[in-house]
Write an enzyme that holds these catalytic residues in place. Structure first.
Site, PDB file in Angstrom:
ATOM      1  N   THR A  10       6.616 -10.312   1.834  1.00  0.00           N
ATOM      2  CA  THR A  10       6.291 -10.496   3.259  1.00  0.00           C
ATOM      3  C   THR A  10       7.502 -10.204   4.149  1.00  0.00           C
ATOM      4  O   THR A  10       7.386  -9.500   5.157  1.00  0.00           O
ATOM      5  CB  THR A  10       5.799 -11.941   3.500  1.00  0.00           C
ATOM      6  OG1 THR A  10       4.665 -12.178   2.652  1.00  0.00           O
ATOM      7  CG2 THR A  10       5.427 -12.178   4.945  1.00  0.00           C
ATOM      8  N   ASN A  56       6.202  -5.522   9.851  1.00  0.00           N
ATOM      9  CA  ASN A  56       6.299  -5.169   8.434  1.00  0.00           C
ATOM     10  C   ASN A  56       5.249  -4.162   7.968  1.00  0.00           C
ATOM     11  O   ASN A  56       4.915  -4.084   6.790  1.00  0.00           O
ATOM     12  CB  ASN A  56       6.355  -6.431   7.555  1.00  0.00           C
ATOM     13  CG  ASN A  56       5.097  -7.281   7.668  1.00  0.00           C
ATOM     14  OD1 ASN A  56       4.179  -6.949   8.412  1.00  0.00           O
ATOM     15  ND2 ASN A  56       5.066  -8.367   6.910  1.00  0.00           N
ATOM     16  N   LYS A  67      -0.577  -1.444   9.913  1.00  0.00           N
ATOM     17  CA  LYS A  67      -0.473  -2.163  11.182  1.00  0.00           C
ATOM     18  C   LYS A  67      -0.028  -1.204  12.305  1.00  0.00           C
ATOM     19  O   LYS A  67       0.383  -0.066  12.026  1.00  0.00           O
ATOM     20  CB  LYS A  67       0.502  -3.336  11.003  1.00  0.00           C
ATOM     21  CG  LYS A  67      -0.001  -4.401  10.005  1.00  0.00           C
ATOM     22  CD  LYS A  67       1.035  -5.495   9.789  1.00  0.00           C
ATOM     23  CE  LYS A  67       0.519  -6.601   8.874  1.00  0.00           C
ATOM     24  NZ  LYS A  67       1.562  -7.643   8.640  1.00  0.00           N
ATOM     25  N   TYR A 116      -6.823 -13.327  10.561  1.00  0.00           N
ATOM     26  CA  TYR A 116      -5.688 -14.172  10.185  1.00  0.00           C
ATOM     27  C   TYR A 116      -5.988 -15.667  10.367  1.00  0.00           C
ATOM     28  O   TYR A 116      -5.060 -16.461  10.544  1.00  0.00           O
ATOM     29  CB  TYR A 116      -4.454 -13.781  11.001  1.00  0.00           C
ATOM     30  CG  TYR A 116      -3.733 -12.557  10.472  1.00  0.00           C
ATOM     31  CD1 TYR A 116      -3.237 -12.529   9.163  1.00  0.00           C
ATOM     32  CD2 TYR A 116      -3.519 -11.435  11.275  1.00  0.00           C
ATOM     33  CE1 TYR A 116      -2.559 -11.414   8.668  1.00  0.00           C
ATOM     34  CE2 TYR A 116      -2.832 -10.309  10.783  1.00  0.00           C
ATOM     35  CZ  TYR A 116      -2.357 -10.320   9.479  1.00  0.00           C
ATOM     36  OH  TYR A 116      -1.678  -9.231   8.996  1.00  0.00           O
TER      37      TYR A 116
HETATM   38  P1  IDP Z   1       1.565 -11.108   3.916  1.00  0.00           P
HETATM   39  O1  IDP Z   1       1.255 -10.104   4.998  1.00  0.00           O
HETATM   40  O2  IDP Z   1       2.702 -10.649   3.050  1.00  0.00           O
HETATM   41  O3  IDP Z   1       0.349 -11.507   3.117  1.00  0.00           O
HETATM   42  P2  IDP Z   1       1.318 -13.689   5.278  1.00  0.00           P
HETATM   43  O4  IDP Z   1       2.078 -14.920   4.913  1.00  0.00           O
HETATM   44  O5  IDP Z   1      -0.123 -13.632   4.944  1.00  0.00           O
HETATM   45  O6  IDP Z   1       2.112 -12.436   4.631  1.00  0.00           O
HETATM   46  O7  IDP Z   1       1.538 -13.466   6.845  1.00  0.00           O
HETATM   47  C1  IDP Z   1       0.772 -12.503   7.531  1.00  0.00           C
HETATM   48  C2  IDP Z   1       1.678 -11.732   8.451  1.00  0.00           C
HETATM   49  O8  IDP Z   1       2.216 -12.631   9.421  1.00  0.00           O
HETATM   50  C3  IDP Z   1       2.904 -11.110   7.787  1.00  0.00           C
HETATM   51  O9  IDP Z   1       2.646  -9.865   7.174  1.00  0.00           O
HETATM   52  C4  IDP Z   1       3.831 -10.965   8.980  1.00  0.00           C
HETATM   53  O10 IDP Z   1       3.496  -9.813   9.776  1.00  0.00           O
HETATM   54  C5  IDP Z   1       3.508 -12.211   9.776  1.00  0.00           C
HETATM   55  N1  IDP Z   1       4.455 -13.294   9.451  1.00  0.00           N
HETATM   56  C6  IDP Z   1       4.514 -14.008   8.317  1.00  0.00           C
HETATM   57  N2  IDP Z   1       5.514 -14.908   8.337  1.00  0.00           N
HETATM   58  C7  IDP Z   1       6.111 -14.735   9.536  1.00  0.00           C
HETATM   59  C8  IDP Z   1       7.230 -15.377  10.183  1.00  0.00           C
HETATM   60  O11 IDP Z   1       7.876 -16.267   9.636  1.00  0.00           O
HETATM   61  N3  IDP Z   1       7.542 -14.920  11.431  1.00  0.00           N
HETATM   62  C9  IDP Z   1       6.860 -13.928  12.064  1.00  0.00           C
HETATM   63  N4  IDP Z   1       5.803 -13.306  11.496  1.00  0.00           N
HETATM   64  C10 IDP Z   1       5.445 -13.710  10.254  1.00  0.00           C
END
Ligand code: IDP
Ligand code: MG
Length: 149
Positions: free
Chosen positions: A91, A112, A9, A49
């Site tokens: 995550t 992340n 990212k 997404y």
């Molecule tokens: P992942 O990347 O571990 O698969 P996903 O649930 O698919 O996680 O979410 C995609 C991305 O959205 C995450 O990597 C993170 O950058 C962002 N994200 C997920 N949950 C949250 C949240 O609660 N607050 C802010 N950003 C979030």
């Protein structure tokens, strides 16, 4: 053999983590089948997404992904989808174990560092979205030293 979509990212690119992340997948024994550095349009990030479009953080997530170049990659290997997710970590970086990429390099869920496909099916969809031009067909000469016959 399986393939997965991995994306460094914008924060990972800005922070100079490209080499380290590629190195982890290479040294593990996975094969790089496609790679490009690209800044994506908002509509493209929304497509990537799409499953999260109803989440309250969706707008911020799209802003984050379009904020600078990302490194999009396809990696191949036995169990690479699930193992790739383990290498990436949970995550939320607060729940990512040390030794994982997020566990070592991230603090905030919204910064992340890396994306990895969560299933074989989503890997196929994401690879088709990011690499319509196709993948390189090659296998390391080291293959028998990494994989049993
Ligand atoms: P992942 O990347 O571990 O698969 P996903 O649930 O698919 O996680 O979410 C995609 C991305 O959205 C995450 O990597 C993170 O950058 C962002 N994200 C997920 N949950 C949250 C949240 O609660 N607050 C802010 N950003 C979030
Ligand atoms: Mg996900």
């Amino acid at each position: 053999m399986e393939t997965t979509f991995i994306m460094i990212k914008p924060d990972g690119v800005q922070r100079g983590l490209i080499g380290d992340i590629i190195s982890r997948f290479e040294k593990k024994g996975f094969y790089l089948k496609a790679m490009k550095l690209i800044t994506v349009e908002r509509s493209f990030a929304e497509k990537h997404y799409a499953d999260l479009s109803s989440k309250p953080f969706f707008g911020g997530l799209v802003e984050y992904i379009v904020s600078g170049p990302v490194v999009a990659m396809v990696w191949e290997g036995k169990g690479v989808v699930a193992t790739g997710r383990l290498m990436i970590g949970a995550t939320k970086p607060s729940e990512s174990v040390p030794g994982s990429i997020r566990g070592d390099y991230a603090v905030e869920v919204g910064r992340n560092v890396i994306h990895g496909s969560d299933s074989v099916g989503s890997a196929q969809k994401e690879i088709a979205l990011w690499f319509p031009e196709g993948l390189s067909e090659w296998r390391s000469e080291m293959h028998p030293w990494i994989y049993e016959a």
